[in-house]
Design a protein around this motif. Structure first.
Motif, mmCIF file in Angstrom:
data_model
loop_
_atom_site.group_PDB
_atom_site.id
_atom_site.type_symbol
_atom_site.label_atom_id
_atom_site.label_comp_id
_atom_site.label_asym_id
_atom_site.label_seq_id
_atom_site.Cartn_x
_atom_site.Cartn_y
_atom_site.Cartn_z
ATOM 1 N N LYS A 139 0.833 -1.210 0.000
ATOM 2 C CA LYS A 139 0.000 0.000 0.000
ATOM 3 C C LYS A 139 0.865 1.257 0.000
ATOM 4 N N GLU A 140 1.972 1.226 0.714
ATOM 5 C CA GLU A 140 2.887 2.374 0.701
ATOM 6 C C GLU A 140 3.532 2.519 -0.678
ATOM 7 N N ALA A 141 3.889 1.410 -1.308
ATOM 8 C CA ALA A 141 4.446 1.467 -2.668
ATOM 9 C C ALA A 141 3.432 2.094 -3.630
ATOM 10 N N LEU A 142 2.157 1.765 -3.474
ATOM 11 C CA LEU A 142 1.118 2.358 -4.319
ATOM 12 C C LEU A 142 0.984 3.854 -4.048
ATOM 13 N N ASN A 143 1.047 4.252 -2.773
ATOM 14 C CA ASN A 143 0.997 5.680 -2.435
ATOM 15 C C ASN A 143 2.192 6.434 -2.998
ATOM 16 N N LEU A 144 3.367 5.866 -2.866
ATOM 17 C CA LEU A 144 4.570 6.501 -3.410
ATOM 18 C C LEU A 144 4.450 6.675 -4.923
ATOM 19 N N SER A 145 3.902 5.676 -5.584
ATOM 20 C CA SER A 145 3.740 5.733 -7.039
ATOM 21 C C SER A 145 2.715 6.790 -7.440
ATOM 22 N N THR A 146 1.626 6.858 -6.705
ATOM 23 C CA THR A 146 0.624 7.893 -6.961
ATOM 24 C C THR A 146 1.232 9.276 -6.784
ATOM 25 N N ASN A 147 1.959 9.476 -5.697
ATOM 26 C CA ASN A 147 2.588 10.772 -5.426
ATOM 27 C C ASN A 147 3.645 11.135 -6.449
ATOM 28 N N ALA A 148 4.224 10.134 -7.115
ATOM 29 C CA ALA A 148 5.224 10.393 -8.160
ATOM 30 C C ALA A 148 4.557 10.705 -9.499
ATOM 31 N N GLY A 149 3.229 10.661 -9.553
ATOM 32 C CA GLY A 149 2.516 10.986 -10.779
ATOM 33 C C GLY A 149 2.301 9.804 -11.706
ATOM 34 N N CYS A 150 2.399 8.607 -11.185
ATOM 35 C CA CYS A 150 2.236 7.410 -12.014
ATOM 36 C C CYS A 150 0.759 7.086 -12.205
ATOM 37 N N TYR A 151 0.433 6.544 -13.388
ATOM 38 C CA TYR A 151 -0.936 6.154 -13.661
ATOM 39 C C TYR A 151 -1.166 4.666 -13.425
ATOM 40 N N LYS A 152 -0.094 3.879 -13.303
ATOM 41 C CA LYS A 152 -0.246 2.457 -12.994
ATOM 42 C C LYS A 152 1.027 1.941 -12.350
ATOM 43 N N VAL A 153 0.876 0.808 -11.676
ATOM 44 C CA VAL A 153 1.999 0.076 -11.092
ATOM 45 C C VAL A 153 1.930 -1.338 -11.652
ATOM 46 N N THR A 154 3.047 -1.794 -12.179
ATOM 47 C CA THR A 154 3.096 -3.165 -12.686
ATOM 48 C C THR A 154 4.139 -3.944 -11.907
ATOM 49 N N LEU A 155 3.947 -5.246 -11.884
ATOM 50 C CA LEU A 155 4.911 -6.137 -11.255
ATOM 51 C C LEU A 155 4.812 -7.475 -11.953
ATOM 52 N N SER A 156 5.797 -8.290 -11.730
ATOM 53 C CA SER A 156 5.728 -9.662 -12.224
ATOM 54 C C SER A 156 6.033 -10.592 -11.067
ATOM 55 N N SER A 157 5.539 -11.811 -11.194
ATOM 56 C CA SER A 157 5.723 -12.803 -10.152
ATOM 57 C C SER A 157 5.893 -14.159 -10.814
ATOM 58 N N ASN A 158 6.761 -14.956 -10.253
ATOM 59 C CA ASN A 158 6.997 -16.293 -10.787
ATOM 60 C C ASN A 158 5.671 -17.041 -10.888
ATOM 61 N N ILE A 159 5.462 -17.703 -12.002
ATOM 62 C CA ILE A 159 4.187 -18.368 -12.270
ATOM 63 C C ILE A 159 3.836 -19.428 -11.223
ATOM 64 N N THR A 160 4.819 -19.956 -10.525
ATOM 65 C CA THR A 160 4.559 -21.006 -9.539
ATOM 66 C C THR A 160 4.126 -20.463 -8.175
ATOM 67 N N ARG A 161 4.188 -19.183 -7.971
ATOM 68 C CA ARG A 161 3.890 -18.585 -6.655
ATOM 69 C C ARG A 161 2.403 -18.231 -6.522
ATOM 70 N N LYS A 162 1.570 -19.232 -6.477
ATOM 71 C CA LYS A 162 0.114 -19.041 -6.427
ATOM 72 C C LYS A 162 -0.314 -18.234 -5.192
ATOM 73 N N ARG A 163 0.300 -18.499 -4.063
ATOM 74 C CA ARG A 163 -0.051 -17.771 -2.841
ATOM 75 C C ARG A 163 0.259 -16.274 -2.995
ATOM 76 N N THR A 164 1.390 -15.988 -3.607
ATOM 77 C CA THR A 164 1.767 -14.595 -3.849
ATOM 78 C C THR A 164 0.793 -13.939 -4.816
ATOM 79 N N HIS A 165 0.377 -14.667 -5.845
ATOM 80 C CA HIS A 165 -0.589 -14.119 -6.812
ATOM 81 C C HIS A 165 -1.901 -13.764 -6.101
ATOM 82 N N ASN A 166 -2.347 -14.655 -5.220
ATOM 83 C CA ASN A 166 -3.575 -14.379 -4.469
ATOM 84 C C ASN A 166 -3.410 -13.158 -3.580
#
Length: 150
Positions: free
Chosen positions: A102-129
């Motif tokens: 949530k802080e990363a999203l706030n920092l991104s909003t304050n920096a003027g970003c319109y989106k935040v993207t990330l990637s995650s290893n396909i096997t990390r189902k718990r992380t995806h959830n």
């Protein structure tokens, strides 16, 4: 729940970062020389920040944000790439990761970003959830091309 504070990491934090990254996947620590070399390269990029999350003055997590300018969308001039998210194993599943993201999203909003993207290893189902729980949506497909062994 105590307050989590988040600060930009400095070179003095390299040993802490090294431990957090190694703990994430039960890997060996990088050599001091290697992590310093990577740190110095990262410092060449503007708008690339590594953050540390502290609980009662103890670093328990980290994430990186890269703010990237774009001409693709009118009215918006930056997007953020969230990377290297790690939380110490002893502090997982306690809500600290949620606060970090949530802080990363706030920092991104304050920096003027319109989106935040990330990637995650396909096997990390718990992380995806976890990311879906926070409101992230799967968008398209992510592709990578392995250039050399890591």
């Amino acid at each position: 729940m105590n307050d989590l504070t988040i600060d930009i990491a400095t070179s003095k934090d390299l040993p802490i970062l090294n431990c957090l990254y190694a703990d994430m996947d039960n890997k060996q620590l990088m050599s001091e020389e290697k992590i310093a070399e990577i740190w110095n390269e990262i410092q060449q990029f503007t708008n690339y920040y590594i953050y540390l999350a502290y609980l009662e003055n103890k670093a328990i997590g980290t994430f990186s944000l890269l703010f990237v300018p774009t001409m693709m969308h009118r009215g918006f001039h930056k997007s953020a790439i969230l990377d290297s998210v790690a939380i110490a194993s002893a502090y997982r599943s306690q809500g600290w990761g949620t606060k970090m993201i949530k802080e990363a999203l706030n920092l991104s909003t304050n920096a003027g970003c319109y989106k935040v993207t990330l990637s995650s290893n396909i096997t990390r189902k718990r992380t995806h959830n976890f990311y879906k729980y926070l409101g992230f949506q799967q968008h398209g497909w992510s592709f990578s091309y392995q250039l050399q062994q890591v």
